[in-house]
Design a protein around this motif. Structure first.
Motif, short mmCIF file in Angstrom:
data_model
loop_
_atom_site.label_atom_id
_atom_site.label_comp_id
_atom_site.label_asym_id
_atom_site.label_seq_id
_atom_site.Cartn_x
_atom_site.Cartn_y
_atom_site.Cartn_z
N LEU A 134 4.85 16.36 2.18
CA LEU A 134 4.40 16.39 3.58
C LEU A 134 2.98 15.85 3.72
O LEU A 134 2.67 15.13 4.69
CB LEU A 134 4.48 17.82 4.12
N ALA A 135 2.11 16.18 2.77
CA ALA A 135 0.72 15.69 2.84
C ALA A 135 0.69 14.17 2.76
O ALA A 135 -0.02 13.50 3.54
CB ALA A 135 -0.10 16.31 1.70
N PHE A 136 1.47 13.59 1.85
CA PHE A 136 1.46 12.13 1.71
C PHE A 136 2.25 11.46 2.84
O PHE A 136 2.01 10.28 3.13
CB PHE A 136 2.00 11.74 0.34
N ALA A 137 3.17 12.20 3.47
CA ALA A 137 3.81 11.65 4.66
C ALA A 137 2.79 11.47 5.78
O ALA A 137 2.79 10.43 6.48
CB ALA A 137 4.95 12.57 5.12
N LEU A 138 1.90 12.45 5.95
CA LEU A 138 0.85 12.35 6.96
C LEU A 138 -0.14 11.23 6.62
O LEU A 138 -0.56 10.47 7.50
CB LEU A 138 0.11 13.68 7.08
N ILE A 139 -0.49 11.15 5.33
CA ILE A 139 -1.41 10.07 4.91
C ILE A 139 -0.76 8.71 5.13
O ILE A 139 -1.38 7.77 5.65
CB ILE A 139 -1.80 10.25 3.42
N GLY A 140 0.49 8.57 4.74
CA GLY A 140 1.20 7.32 4.92
C GLY A 140 1.36 6.95 6.38
O GLY A 140 1.24 5.76 6.75
N ASN A 141 1.61 7.95 7.22
CA ASN A 141 1.74 7.69 8.66
C ASN A 141 0.42 7.20 9.25
O ASN A 141 0.39 6.29 10.08
CB ASN A 141 2.20 8.96 9.37
N SER A 142 -0.69 7.81 8.80
CA SER A 142 -2.00 7.38 9.31
C SER A 142 -2.35 5.97 8.86
O SER A 142 -3.10 5.26 9.52
CB SER A 142 -3.08 8.36 8.84
N SER A 178 0.83 -1.20 0.00
CA SER A 178 0.00 0.00 0.00
C SER A 178 0.87 1.25 0.00
O SER A 178 0.52 2.27 -0.61
CB SER A 178 -0.94 0.00 1.22
N GLY A 179 2.04 1.20 0.66
CA GLY A 179 2.95 2.34 0.66
C GLY A 179 3.52 2.59 -0.72
O GLY A 179 3.64 3.75 -1.15
N GLU A 180 3.85 1.52 -1.43
CA GLU A 180 4.40 1.68 -2.77
C GLU A 180 3.35 2.26 -3.72
O GLU A 180 3.67 3.12 -4.56
CB GLU A 180 4.91 0.33 -3.28
N ILE A 181 2.13 1.80 -3.61
CA ILE A 181 1.06 2.35 -4.44
C ILE A 181 0.83 3.82 -4.10
O ILE A 181 0.63 4.67 -4.97
CB ILE A 181 -0.24 1.54 -4.25
N LEU A 182 0.90 4.12 -2.79
CA LEU A 182 0.73 5.51 -2.35
C LEU A 182 1.82 6.41 -2.92
O LEU A 182 1.57 7.57 -3.25
CB LEU A 182 0.73 5.56 -0.82
N SER A 183 3.04 5.87 -3.07
CA SER A 183 4.13 6.67 -3.62
C SER A 183 3.86 7.03 -5.08
O SER A 183 4.17 8.14 -5.53
CB SER A 183 5.45 5.90 -3.51
N LEU A 184 3.27 6.09 -5.85
CA LEU A 184 2.92 6.40 -7.24
C LEU A 184 1.81 7.44 -7.32
O LEU A 184 1.83 8.32 -8.18
CB LEU A 184 2.49 5.12 -7.96
N VAL A 185 0.84 7.33 -6.41
CA VAL A 185 -0.23 8.33 -6.36
C VAL A 185 0.36 9.70 -6.03
O VAL A 185 -0.02 10.72 -6.62
CB VAL A 185 -1.30 7.92 -5.33
#
Length: 458
Positions: A33-41, A2-9
């Protein structure tokens, strides 16, 4: 996964935000920063990773190589204010004007000289547009050919050293090569420097100049009306003296700056400092130096340098989060699993950069894409100098490809109303194809990029 897919998004969102016109540096940093927060959640990103940002920023600010960027910018803007291009274009036009296609050849040669002395695309395109476009119109040149020649010649500053692109690429590839070698178990690799990249880009840059000139000559024979002679009368007396007076001062500066770098006498930063001083001396020699000029040059230098460094800092946030989400592992798996091995991986990366060049500036591509794909490609035993030159030639096309080719905007801003925007867009098509041909030649014959560095430094 899911993290890898999130990185492409995240990558896709960053490109979309940039296309909306938001400032580059803040778009990259904000998206990261926005995707860091999303990834952390979601539990796929560790926020403490962001704690490494201060050390990254400190490393950028204390990197002596980056000092060369404002110094080269200062040299280029000062030479532009000294009206070096005006003298070169005037004398070259008289020298080659009696030839069919002579004025077009003159523009390419002046673009080559300005690339080796200034390296600033905007200043070169605007200056040559103001000076040579009216002369080409008066001589009866085709609007498409004249605008295409000016735009393409102005972008030579991206590949012919000293180039800001090569300075940035050299530093990023140096880190990428070291990372790739460490992952392969080599903890003491041969360093890759900006000097290697300068030497590697010299012959491909001259190759592009030759291809441009060949196309202008071919076009003049196919359609003589598109590139007629500028003048029909005899050349004025003392022309060669004028040519020498216009060529020797900037020529000596180019030889001093590039020669000191390629021979190892001075580092790029030291040579850039020498070039800045030399540009001031040339401006004084041509009686163009004043407090107003110095104030303008200093302000322009600060603005351009600040833009580059702020984008670099924003891109650091983006690349850190992308790696933290595992995006680099996903990209590595995709490139390694392509059928065709190294060839397919290089082809995909080059196509990606070429397409991104339609929408993004070269700085965003250098700071976002190269740190991600660089270590992966270099693990495949690709020569780092060859890779850097291939990327530089590819990025050069980003200035010419619509809809956001900056060279097209620069020329549109100074071109008369009689020149249609459609003429400018159609005029650059042959030169984009020429650059693709040049890229293919360097890909097919890597020695074009590696022979000179090997001769000078090994």
């Amino acid at each position: 996964m899911s993290g890898e897919i999130l990185s492409l998004v995240m990558f896709a969102v960053a490109c979309g935000v940039l296309l909306l016109g938001f400032p580059v540096a803040f778009s990259l940093a904000g998206t990261g920063l926005a995707f860091a927060l999303i990834g952390n959640s979601m539990g796929v990103f560790d926020m403490p990773l962001l704690g490494s940002l201060p050390s990254r920023y400190f490393g950028v600010m204390t990197n002596e190589l980056y000092v060369a960027i404002p110094l080269f910018v200062f040299m280029g803007v000062m030479l532009e204010r000294a009206r070096i291009a005006e003298k070169l274009l005037t004398t070259m036009g008289l020298l080659f004007g009696t030839m069919r296609a002579g004025l077009g050849i003159s523009v390419v040669l002046v673009g080559m000289l300005l690339a080796a002395s200034t390296g600033i695309v905007g200043a070169t395109v605007v200056t040559m547009g103001l000076l040579s476009l009216p002369a080409m119109q008066k001589a009866g040149y085709s609007p498409r050919l004249s605008t295409g020649v000016i735009c393409a010649s102005g972008t030579l500053g991206q590949i012919i050293p000293p180039s800001i692109v090569l300075v940035l690429l050299g530093d990023i590839l140096q880190g990428a090569y070291a990372e790739a070698q460490r992952s392969l178990g080599n903890w003491a690799p041969e360093p890759v420097s900006v000097i290697d990249l300068f030497a590697g880009a010299f012959i491909p840059g001259m190759l592009l100049v030759g291809l441009y000139i060949c196309w202008i000559i071919i076009q003049a024979f196919i359609d003589p009306k598109s590139a007629p002679p500028l003048v029909t009368d005899k050349r004025p007396e003392g022309l060669w003296g004028e040519v020498l007076r216009a060529l020797i001062p900037p020529g000596l500066l180019i030889v001093a700056v590039l020669g000191s770098i390629l021979t190892g006498i001075a580092t790029p930063t030291e040579s850039a400092a020498f070039g800045g001083v030399g540009a001031v001396i040339l401006a004084a020699f041509y009686k163009r130096l004043s407090w107003d000029v110095l104030r303008h040059v200093t302000r322009q230098t600060v603005q351009i340098s600040a833009m580059v460094f702020v984008i670099l800092l924003g891109a650091s946030v983006f690349s850190l989060v992308f790696r933290g989400l595992g995006g680099d592992h996903l990209v590595e798996e995709l490139l390694h699993n392509l059928p065709g091995g190294v060839f397919s991986a290089m082809l995909v990366v080059m196509l990606l950069m070429f397409v991104m060049g339609f929408f993004l500036d070269f700085i965003e591509i250098v700071f976002v894409v190269v740190p991600i794909v660089g270590p992966i490609l270099l693990k495949m035993d690709i020569d780092p100098v060859w890779l850097g030159v291939m990327i530089a030639i590819n990025l050069q096309t980003s200035f010419l490809t619509p809809p956001f080719g900056f060279a097209l905007f620069y020329l549109r801003g100074v071109a008369p109303a009689a020149i249609k925007t459609w003429d400018i867009y159609r005029g650059i098509v042959p030169f984009v194809l020429i650059q693709v041909l040049g890229l293919g030649l360097v890909a097919a014959f890597p020695a074009l990029a590696t022979w000179l560095p090997d001769l000078l430094f090994k």
